[in-house]
Design an enzyme around this catalytic site. Structure first.
Site, mmCIF file in Angstrom:
data_model
loop_
_atom_site.group_PDB
_atom_site.id
_atom_site.type_symbol
_atom_site.label_atom_id
_atom_site.label_comp_id
_atom_site.label_asym_id
_atom_site.label_seq_id
_atom_site.Cartn_x
_atom_site.Cartn_y
_atom_site.Cartn_z
ATOM 1 N N CYS A 65 47.180 -71.036 31.866
ATOM 2 C CA CYS A 65 48.567 -71.055 31.365
ATOM 3 C C CYS A 65 48.831 -72.241 30.426
ATOM 4 O O CYS A 65 49.486 -72.092 29.383
ATOM 5 C CB CYS A 65 49.546 -71.071 32.536
ATOM 6 S SG CYS A 65 48.984 -72.004 33.955
ATOM 7 N N VAL B 185 52.266 -62.992 38.695
ATOM 8 C CA VAL B 185 51.817 -62.551 37.368
ATOM 9 C C VAL B 185 51.860 -61.029 37.278
ATOM 10 O O VAL B 185 52.311 -60.468 36.273
ATOM 11 C CB VAL B 185 50.395 -63.086 37.079
ATOM 12 C CG1 VAL B 185 49.867 -62.533 35.766
ATOM 13 C CG2 VAL B 185 50.395 -64.618 37.044
ATOM 14 N N HIS C 12 56.181 -74.261 32.064
ATOM 15 C CA HIS C 12 55.317 -75.435 31.913
ATOM 16 C C HIS C 12 55.737 -76.206 30.655
ATOM 17 O O HIS C 12 56.041 -75.596 29.615
ATOM 18 C CB HIS C 12 53.853 -75.017 31.713
ATOM 19 C CG HIS C 12 53.159 -74.530 32.949
ATOM 20 N ND1 HIS C 12 53.759 -74.412 34.181
ATOM 21 C CD2 HIS C 12 51.864 -74.123 33.132
ATOM 22 C CE1 HIS C 12 52.886 -73.960 35.062
ATOM 23 N NE2 HIS C 12 51.726 -73.776 34.454
HETATM 24 N N1 LIG Z 1 50.824 -68.156 37.849
HETATM 25 C C1 LIG Z 1 50.371 -68.525 36.661
HETATM 26 O O1 LIG Z 1 51.046 -69.260 35.890
HETATM 27 C C2 LIG Z 1 49.045 -68.076 36.205
HETATM 28 C C3 LIG Z 1 48.689 -68.334 34.906
HETATM 29 C C4 LIG Z 1 47.440 -67.928 34.442
HETATM 30 C C5 LIG Z 1 46.606 -67.276 35.304
HETATM 31 N N2 LIG Z 1 46.976 -67.032 36.595
HETATM 32 C C6 LIG Z 1 46.021 -66.340 37.453
HETATM 33 O O2 LIG Z 1 46.526 -65.040 37.810
HETATM 34 C C7 LIG Z 1 46.052 -64.690 39.107
HETATM 35 C C8 LIG Z 1 47.224 -64.325 39.999
HETATM 36 O O3 LIG Z 1 48.121 -65.427 40.081
HETATM 37 P P1 LIG Z 1 49.585 -65.271 40.704
HETATM 38 O O4 LIG Z 1 50.292 -66.499 40.304
HETATM 39 O O5 LIG Z 1 50.185 -63.947 40.389
HETATM 40 O O6 LIG Z 1 49.247 -65.305 42.289
HETATM 41 P P2 LIG Z 1 50.096 -64.732 43.505
HETATM 42 O O7 LIG Z 1 51.552 -64.704 43.186
HETATM 43 O O8 LIG Z 1 49.652 -65.499 44.698
HETATM 44 O O9 LIG Z 1 49.603 -63.199 43.650
HETATM 45 C C9 LIG Z 1 48.266 -62.895 43.983
HETATM 46 C C10 LIG Z 1 48.035 -61.390 43.832
HETATM 47 O O10 LIG Z 1 46.650 -61.121 44.052
HETATM 48 C C11 LIG Z 1 46.520 -60.137 45.064
HETATM 49 N N3 LIG Z 1 45.294 -60.361 45.828
HETATM 50 C C12 LIG Z 1 44.899 -61.491 46.446
HETATM 51 N N4 LIG Z 1 43.710 -61.297 47.068
HETATM 52 C C13 LIG Z 1 43.360 -60.007 46.824
HETATM 53 C C14 LIG Z 1 42.254 -59.178 47.202
HETATM 54 N N5 LIG Z 1 41.241 -59.643 47.951
HETATM 55 N N6 LIG Z 1 42.220 -57.902 46.781
HETATM 56 C C15 LIG Z 1 43.230 -57.406 46.015
HETATM 57 N N7 LIG Z 1 44.316 -58.120 45.646
HETATM 58 C C16 LIG Z 1 44.372 -59.414 46.035
HETATM 59 C C17 LIG Z 1 47.752 -60.314 45.926
HETATM 60 O O11 LIG Z 1 47.971 -59.152 46.666
HETATM 61 P P3 LIG Z 1 48.676 -59.195 48.138
HETATM 62 O O12 LIG Z 1 50.154 -59.296 47.880
HETATM 63 O O13 LIG Z 1 48.270 -57.892 48.741
HETATM 64 O O14 LIG Z 1 48.114 -60.378 48.848
HETATM 65 C C18 LIG Z 1 48.809 -60.561 44.849
HETATM 66 O O15 LIG Z 1 49.189 -59.332 44.271
HETATM 67 C C19 LIG Z 1 45.228 -65.890 39.580
HETATM 68 O O16 LIG Z 1 43.875 -65.650 39.230
HETATM 69 C C20 LIG Z 1 45.766 -67.039 38.772
HETATM 70 O O17 LIG Z 1 44.832 -68.065 38.617
HETATM 71 C C21 LIG Z 1 48.176 -67.396 37.057
#
Ligand SMILES: NC(=O)c1ccc[n+]([C@@H]2O[C@H](COP(=O)([O-])OP(=O)(O)OC[C@H]3O[C@@H](n4cnc5c(N)ncnc54)[C@H](OP(=O)(O)O)[C@@H]3O)[C@@H](O)[C@H]2O)c1
Length: 340
Positions: A130, A14, A243
């Site tokens: 989402c 994201v 989706h």
């Molecule tokens: N994917 C979707 O369709 C979607 C839709 C709506 C909402 N979301 C929400 O958006 C958020 C991120 O989702 P994503 O799909 O982008 O996940 P992702 O690809 O797994 O990325 C997670 C991100 O969070 C960072 N992170 C994790 N733990 C952390 C910490 N303790 N301190 C600082 N940074 C941290 C990671 O950094 P590192 O690389 O350093 O680990 C990475 O940049 C989640 O809350 C998810 O529920 C996602």
């Protein structure tokens, strides 16, 4: 004069899309900081023609920054969002942590942009799940015309909704199907996702539904109308991005399918592609990288007095997360901060 913007989670699915979309929509950025966990400190991401170094969120001082777009999951958000909000940096959060907090607006700009003024109670604005985001974009104009009583939705959700790890798991398991010497057991998902579908997203609740299904119900009510009844079945499918949703809607008043199609065609954020012929509809693969929520297969439900069926597809990393967050930032800038 533009804004000083923070993107937290800039190494994630994201976060990277948020950087792309800020650039694509020419958001007025004066300065940008990109944050993630200590694991990623010093790694590089690109924004427009710049290469930016990731900073450790733990060391970051939010004072003097206008807005922070968060995509770091609920646990980390719980720790860092209050720090940013206290430093007068408005948080636009993608996690589910604040979505149901009555003091935090849950915004889909096409539906309830006016609710944004509620941000000042906590300096936090929530972005919906989402699956909810794309569904409410489709429902809002139909609800305005014929009042929705009940929605029955089944989702077909891509693996990118589970972050980078979910995409890697589908990729590795798919390769392993052709190279059976390598076993890739399920880790992010509860069963093998390659060449399979899994009727389970997020944790189970006492009533047998899942948290993902509950989110669609609660968020639709908060964004559109508490009176709308929603029942959902959320399913993970082996698609990387995009989706899809099969939506059945019961209205208080009769709404003809042709009129519904015309209403949707005129509504913000929606693209109608609905030809009753082979390929005359949109699939998730075709919506990747697009801003729109695509609607196809609009048709009367003859089992109800006032019923319609439709098919709704969108890029979950865009309208389902990053695009909606940037649209909230644009709304906040336009309606409240007025700098850009
Ligand atoms: N994917 C979707 O369709 C979607 C839709 C709506 C909402 N979301 C929400 O958006 C958020 C991120 O989702 P994503 O799909 O982008 O996940 P992702 O690809 O797994 O990325 C997670 C991100 O969070 C960072 N992170 C994790 N733990 C952390 C910490 N303790 N301190 C600082 N940074 C941290 C990671 O950094 P590192 O690389 O350093 O680990 C990475 O940049 C989640 O809350 C998810 O529920 C996602």
């Amino acid at each position: 004069m533009g804004y000083r913007i923070v993107v937290a989670g800039a190494t994630g699915n994201v976060g990277r899309e948020m950087l792309n979309i800020l650039e694509e929509r020419q958001f007025p950025v004066d300065e940008i900081a990109v944050l993630a966990s200590r694991r990623s400190q010093g790694t590089e991401v690109t924004f427009a023609d710049k290469t930016l170094k990731i900073q450790d969120i733990e060391q970051f001082d939010f004072a003097g920054w206008d807005m922070a777009l968060f995509a770091i999951g609920s646990d980390a958000t719980k720790k860092y969002a209050p720090l940013a909000a206290r430093a007068n940096c408005v948080v636009i959060d993608n996690s589910s942590l604040y979505r149901y907090d009555p003091d935090v607006p849950l915004i889909v700009p096409e539906c309830n942009a006016g609710d944004i003024h509620g941000y000042s109670k906590k300096n936090i604005i929530a972005n919906p799940n989402c699956s909810t985001a794309q569904m409410v974009v489709a429902l809002k104009p139909l609800h305005d015309r014929a009042k929705i009583k009940r929605v029955v939705v089944s989702t077909y959700q891509s693996v990118s909704g589970s972050g980078k790890d979910g995409m890697d798991e589908l990729w590795e398991q798919t390769k392993a199907v052709y190279n059976p010497t390598k076993d890739v057991p399920p880790k992010t998902f509860t069963k093998e996702i390659a060449f399979n579908v899994i009727p389970h997203i997020d944790v189970f609740l006492d009533d047998g539904s899942t948290k993902e299904e509950w989110k669609m119900v609660a968020e639709t009510k908060k964004i559109l109308d508490t009176k709308i009844k929603v029942t959902a079945t959320c399913v993970r499918v082996p698609v990387f991005v995009g989706h899809s949703e099969s939506i059945n809607i019961e209205f208080e008043e009769f709404l003809d399918e042709d009129e519904a199609r015309d209403i949707l065609r005129e509504s913000p954020g929606i693209m109608v592609i609905d030809k009753r012929e082979d390929g005359g509809y949109v699939t998730p693969k075709e919506c990747v990288g697009d801003f729109a929520t695509f609607i196809s297969r609009v048709r009367q439900d003859s089992t109800l007095d006032n019923g319609l069926n439709l098919w709704c597809v969108s890029d979950n990393l865009r309208k389902g997360a990053a695009l909606n967050a940037v649209q909230i930032a644009e709304t906040l800038g336009r309606e409240v901060l007025k700098k850009g």
